[in-house]
Design a protein around this motif. Structure first.
Motif, short mmCIF file in Angstrom:
data_model
loop_
_atom_site.label_atom_id
_atom_site.label_comp_id
_atom_site.label_asym_id
_atom_site.label_seq_id
_atom_site.Cartn_x
_atom_site.Cartn_y
_atom_site.Cartn_z
N SER A 6 -36.27 22.24 4.34
CA SER A 6 -35.40 21.52 3.41
C SER A 6 -33.94 21.89 3.60
CB SER A 6 -35.82 21.81 1.96
OG SER A 6 -37.12 21.35 1.73
N ILE A 7 -33.67 23.16 3.78
CA ILE A 7 -32.29 23.60 3.97
C ILE A 7 -31.74 23.09 5.30
CG2 ILE A 7 -30.84 25.62 4.35
CD1 ILE A 7 -32.52 27.03 2.21
N LEU A 8 -32.54 23.15 6.36
CA LEU A 8 -32.08 22.61 7.64
C LEU A 8 -31.87 21.11 7.55
CD1 LEU A 8 -34.26 24.64 10.16
CD2 LEU A 8 -31.83 24.92 9.65
N GLY A 9 -32.73 20.42 6.82
CA GLY A 9 -32.56 18.99 6.62
C GLY A 9 -31.30 18.67 5.84
N SER A 10 -30.95 19.53 4.88
CA SER A 10 -29.73 19.29 4.11
C SER A 10 -28.49 19.49 4.95
CB SER A 10 -29.69 20.19 2.87
OG SER A 10 -29.38 21.51 3.23
N PHE A 11 -28.55 20.38 5.93
CA PHE A 11 -27.42 20.55 6.84
C PHE A 11 -27.20 19.30 7.68
CE2 PHE A 11 -28.07 25.31 6.66
CZ PHE A 11 -26.89 25.54 5.98
N LEU A 12 -28.27 18.62 8.04
CA LEU A 12 -28.18 17.45 8.89
C LEU A 12 -27.82 16.18 8.12
CD1 LEU A 12 -31.28 18.13 11.16
CD2 LEU A 12 -28.88 18.57 11.67
N LEU A 60 -27.88 32.68 5.80
CA LEU A 60 -27.33 33.68 6.72
C LEU A 60 -27.75 33.39 8.15
CD1 LEU A 60 -27.85 36.92 4.61
CD2 LEU A 60 -25.70 35.70 5.05
N LEU A 61 -28.99 32.98 8.33
CA LEU A 61 -29.48 32.65 9.66
C LEU A 61 -28.72 31.45 10.23
CD1 LEU A 61 -31.57 33.16 11.89
CD2 LEU A 61 -33.07 31.58 10.70
N ALA A 62 -28.54 30.42 9.43
CA ALA A 62 -27.81 29.23 9.90
C ALA A 62 -26.36 29.58 10.20
CB ALA A 62 -27.87 28.13 8.85
N GLY A 63 -25.74 30.43 9.38
CA GLY A 63 -24.36 30.86 9.64
C GLY A 63 -24.25 31.65 10.92
N GLY A 64 -25.22 32.52 11.17
CA GLY A 64 -25.21 33.30 12.41
C GLY A 64 -25.39 32.42 13.64
N ALA A 66 -24.59 29.23 13.84
CA ALA A 66 -23.35 28.46 13.98
C ALA A 66 -22.24 29.31 14.59
CB ALA A 66 -22.91 27.91 12.63
N TYR A 67 -22.15 30.57 14.18
CA TYR A 67 -21.14 31.47 14.73
C TYR A 67 -21.37 31.68 16.23
CZ TYR A 67 -18.78 35.82 15.89
OH TYR A 67 -18.03 36.77 16.51
N LEU A 68 -22.60 31.97 16.60
CA LEU A 68 -22.89 32.20 18.02
C LEU A 68 -22.65 30.93 18.85
CD1 LEU A 68 -26.09 34.40 17.74
CD2 LEU A 68 -23.77 35.13 18.36
N ALA A 69 -23.00 29.78 18.31
CA ALA A 69 -22.77 28.53 19.03
C ALA A 69 -21.28 28.27 19.20
CB ALA A 69 -23.43 27.36 18.29
N ALA A 70 -20.51 28.48 18.13
CA ALA A 70 -19.05 28.27 18.22
C ALA A 70 -18.43 29.27 19.18
CB ALA A 70 -18.43 28.41 16.84
N ARG A 71 -18.90 30.48 19.16
CA ARG A 71 -18.36 31.50 20.07
C ARG A 71 -18.65 31.14 21.53
NH1 ARG A 71 -19.88 37.89 19.75
NH2 ARG A 71 -18.83 38.44 21.66
N ARG A 72 -19.84 30.62 21.77
CA ARG A 72 -20.20 30.24 23.13
C ARG A 72 -19.36 29.05 23.60
NH1 ARG A 72 -26.14 30.04 25.49
NH2 ARG A 72 -25.72 32.22 25.18
N VAL A 73 -19.20 28.05 22.72
CA VAL A 73 -18.41 26.86 23.07
C VAL A 73 -16.95 27.23 23.29
CG1 VAL A 73 -17.56 24.66 22.19
CG2 VAL A 73 -19.97 25.22 22.00
N LEU A 74 -16.38 28.00 22.40
CA LEU A 74 -14.98 28.38 22.53
C LEU A 74 -14.75 29.36 23.67
CD1 LEU A 74 -14.05 28.81 18.76
CD2 LEU A 74 -13.49 26.92 20.29
N GLY A 75 -15.75 30.17 23.97
CA GLY A 75 -15.64 31.11 25.09
C GLY A 75 -15.58 30.39 26.43
N ARG A 76 -16.27 29.29 26.57
CA ARG A 76 -16.27 28.53 27.82
C ARG A 76 -14.94 27.81 28.03
NH1 ARG A 76 -22.29 25.89 27.90
NH2 ARG A 76 -23.36 27.81 28.36
N GLY A 77 -14.27 27.47 26.95
CA GLY A 77 -12.99 26.76 27.07
C GLY A 77 -11.87 27.66 27.54
#
Length: 79
Positions: A6-12, A60-64, A66-77
């Motif tokens: 339900s929480i993952l669905g609410s994010f989407l 907390l899991l979703a925030g973590g 999202a943080y790792l995904a953003a870090r990976r995307v920004l790190g490649r740039g």
């Protein structure tokens, strides 16, 4: 498991869940929630320590993630 879905669905969706309003946290302060948890003979007193974990863990899991995904995307740039 249903809570996680339900929480993952609410994010989407375009209408994310409001954990403060939907969990009844505010009513703990306005309707003597702490007193009823500490005194009295409530059946659900056994799982009270687990409630914050069940509510906060998916956020907390979703925030973590999202943080790792953003870090990976920004790190490649930067390269």
């Amino acid at each position: 498991m249903d809570a996680v879905e339900s929480i993952l669905g609410s994010f989407l969706s375009r209408h994310p869940a409001d954990p403060v309003a939907e969990t009844g946290v505010l009513s703990e302060f306005t309707h003597h929630g702490l007193a009823s948890r500490l005194r009295g003979r409530r059946v659900d007193r056994v799982h009270h320590p687990l409630d914050p974990v069940v509510v906060a863990a998916p956020w907390l899991l979703a925030g973590g993630v999202a943080y790792l995904a953003a870090r990976r995307v920004l790190g490649r740039g930067r390269r």
